[in-house]
Design an enzyme around this catalytic site. Sequence first.
Site, PDB file in Angstrom:
ATOM      1  N   ASN A   9       3.290  -6.334  12.050  1.00 25.03           N
ATOM      2  CA  ASN A   9       2.200  -5.769  11.254  1.00 25.03           C
ATOM      3  C   ASN A   9       2.055  -6.651  10.023  1.00 25.03           C
ATOM      4  O   ASN A   9       2.860  -6.573   9.105  1.00 25.03           O
ATOM      5  CB  ASN A   9       2.529  -4.321  10.866  1.00 25.03           C
ATOM      6  CG  ASN A   9       1.499  -3.736   9.906  1.00 25.03           C
ATOM      7  OD1 ASN A   9       0.449  -4.333   9.669  1.00 25.03           O
ATOM      8  ND2 ASN A   9       1.811  -2.568   9.350  1.00 25.03           N
ATOM      9  N   LYS A  11      -0.049  -6.523   7.745  1.00 27.61           N
ATOM     10  CA  LYS A  11      -0.619  -5.828   6.575  1.00 27.61           C
ATOM     11  C   LYS A  11      -1.690  -6.717   5.930  1.00 27.61           C
ATOM     12  O   LYS A  11      -2.348  -7.482   6.641  1.00 27.61           O
ATOM     13  CB  LYS A  11       0.507  -5.436   5.611  1.00 27.61           C
ATOM     14  CG  LYS A  11       1.609  -4.630   6.326  1.00 27.61           C
ATOM     15  CD  LYS A  11       2.551  -3.932   5.400  1.00 27.61           C
ATOM     16  CE  LYS A  11       3.579  -3.165   6.222  1.00 27.61           C
ATOM     17  NZ  LYS A  11       4.519  -2.417   5.401  1.00 27.61           N
ATOM     18  N   HIS A  93      -0.494   4.603   9.859  1.00 21.06           N
ATOM     19  CA  HIS A  93       0.567   3.969   9.070  1.00 21.06           C
ATOM     20  C   HIS A  93       0.713   4.727   7.748  1.00 21.06           C
ATOM     21  O   HIS A  93      -0.269   5.191   7.177  1.00 21.06           O
ATOM     22  CB  HIS A  93       0.227   2.493   8.818  1.00 21.06           C
ATOM     23  CG  HIS A  93       1.393   1.732   8.274  1.00 21.06           C
ATOM     24  ND1 HIS A  93       1.776   1.816   6.958  1.00 21.06           N
ATOM     25  CD2 HIS A  93       2.296   0.918   8.872  1.00 21.06           C
ATOM     26  CE1 HIS A  93       2.862   1.070   6.781  1.00 21.06           C
ATOM     27  NE2 HIS A  93       3.196   0.516   7.928  1.00 21.06           N
ATOM     28  N   GLU A  95       1.080   3.795   4.844  1.00 25.70           N
ATOM     29  CA  GLU A  95       0.293   3.274   3.720  1.00 25.70           C
ATOM     30  C   GLU A  95      -1.131   3.817   3.773  1.00 25.70           C
ATOM     31  O   GLU A  95      -1.742   4.084   2.735  1.00 25.70           O
ATOM     32  CB  GLU A  95       0.332   1.730   3.745  1.00 25.70           C
ATOM     33  CG  GLU A  95       1.706   1.227   3.309  1.00 25.70           C
ATOM     34  CD  GLU A  95       2.148  -0.086   3.943  1.00 25.70           C
ATOM     35  OE1 GLU A  95       1.311  -0.805   4.513  1.00 25.70           O
ATOM     36  OE2 GLU A  95       3.362  -0.385   3.857  1.00 25.70           O
ATOM     37  N   GLU A 164       8.584   5.313  11.350  1.00 22.30           N
ATOM     38  CA  GLU A 164       8.759   4.480  10.167  1.00 22.30           C
ATOM     39  C   GLU A 164       9.069   5.371   8.970  1.00 22.30           C
ATOM     40  O   GLU A 164       8.144   5.924   8.348  1.00 22.30           O
ATOM     41  CB  GLU A 164       7.484   3.681   9.877  1.00 22.30           C
ATOM     42  CG  GLU A 164       7.102   2.697  10.940  1.00 22.30           C
ATOM     43  CD  GLU A 164       6.275   1.538  10.372  1.00 22.30           C
ATOM     44  OE1 GLU A 164       6.585   0.400  10.719  1.00 22.30           O
ATOM     45  OE2 GLU A 164       5.358   1.780   9.568  1.00 22.30           O
ATOM     46  N   GLY A 170       9.489  -1.846   3.363  1.00 24.18           N
ATOM     47  CA  GLY A 170       9.359  -2.834   2.299  1.00 24.18           C
ATOM     48  C   GLY A 170      10.397  -2.702   1.196  1.00 24.18           C
ATOM     49  O   GLY A 170      10.292  -3.333   0.149  1.00 24.18           O
ATOM     50  N   SER A 208      12.007  -2.286   7.195  1.00 19.89           N
ATOM     51  CA  SER A 208      13.003  -3.294   6.825  1.00 19.89           C
ATOM     52  C   SER A 208      13.828  -3.805   8.007  1.00 19.89           C
ATOM     53  O   SER A 208      15.020  -4.062   7.870  1.00 19.89           O
ATOM     54  CB  SER A 208      13.919  -2.755   5.714  1.00 19.89           C
ATOM     55  OG  SER A 208      13.169  -2.482   4.539  1.00 19.89           O
TER      56      SER A 208
HETATM   57  P1  13P Z   1       8.745  -3.816   6.432  1.00 16.19           P
HETATM   58  O1  13P Z   1       9.306  -4.414   7.693  1.00 16.19           O
HETATM   59  O2  13P Z   1       8.213  -4.839   5.479  1.00 16.19           O
HETATM   60  O3  13P Z   1       9.698  -2.845   5.802  1.00 16.19           O
HETATM   61  O4  13P Z   1       7.447  -2.956   6.866  1.00 16.19           O
HETATM   62  C1  13P Z   1       7.558  -2.064   7.922  1.00 16.19           C
HETATM   63  C2  13P Z   1       6.201  -1.579   8.259  1.00 16.19           C
HETATM   64  O5  13P Z   1       5.573  -0.861   7.513  1.00 16.19           O
HETATM   65  C3  13P Z   1       5.617  -2.030   9.536  1.00 16.19           C
HETATM   66  O6  13P Z   1       4.475  -1.322   9.851  1.00 16.19           O
END
Ligand code: 13P
Length: 246
Positions: A9, A11, A93, A95, A164, A170, A208
């Site tokens: 992903n 982002k 997601h 976010e 997740e 992150g 992560s």
């Molecule tokens: P990270 O791997 O940067 O923690 O992000 C995970 C994520 O949100 C994947 O959709």
Amino acid sequence: MRKKLVVGNWKMHGSRAANAVLLAGLKEAGPWNADVAVCVPFPYIAETALALTGQQVAFGAQDCSAHEQGAYTGEVSSAMLADLGCRYAIVGHSERRAYHHESDQLVADKAKAALAHGVTPIVCVGETLAEREAGRTEEVVKRQLAAVIHTLTHCIGEIVLAYEPVWAIGTGLTATPEQAQAVHQVLRLQLHAATQKSDAMRILYGGSVKPDNAAQLFGQPDIDGGLIGGAALKAADFAAICRAAM
Ligand code: 13P
């Protein structure tokens, strides 16, 4: 045996130049004995499709509209994603749930719209740190998944699910393999009650995931691969995670 799936992903990262380097690096690093995909920002889908022609790596988007078409400025329909050859669309997601106030029902409607056009929704669920500390992890992820089960009914077997934990995204804080497995097991049981296909469904872990923790996570019985954020932006790291899934 479920084949593992590793999805990057990206982002809101990338540029035409940076993407070309990253995709060329993935071409070099493959093939893998796992399914691999990248979910890229909308403007880069067409170029990604071109770069990945004939490659093992599939591609997709990070969201899609719940609407079919019409006056929805800024939205991108799943028909458009299908038109571009997208295999996947991430929906729900954390976010987007947090910053765009997406409800469980909207996420379910997006998953339905994606499936209607042959795009596999990667449905994300996960609890916040406050919810985990309050002992509400199961309740939260089950509520989020229940909306999707209710909306998709007999088609629920067609989705990819991703757990997740919000506190692991992150942050460098990964759920331990045992913590992740415990939630994956709960989710698979919930799917099992809804569809006979639950044993064939893939439940990804995200938060992560790095080259040095991927193998342990992917070694858990109900973890069928990963949804990778930061580590998907470097070809070497993403390729190492894909290898850990083999
Ligand atoms: P990270 O791997 O940067 O923690 O992000 C995970 C994520 O949100 C994947 O959709």
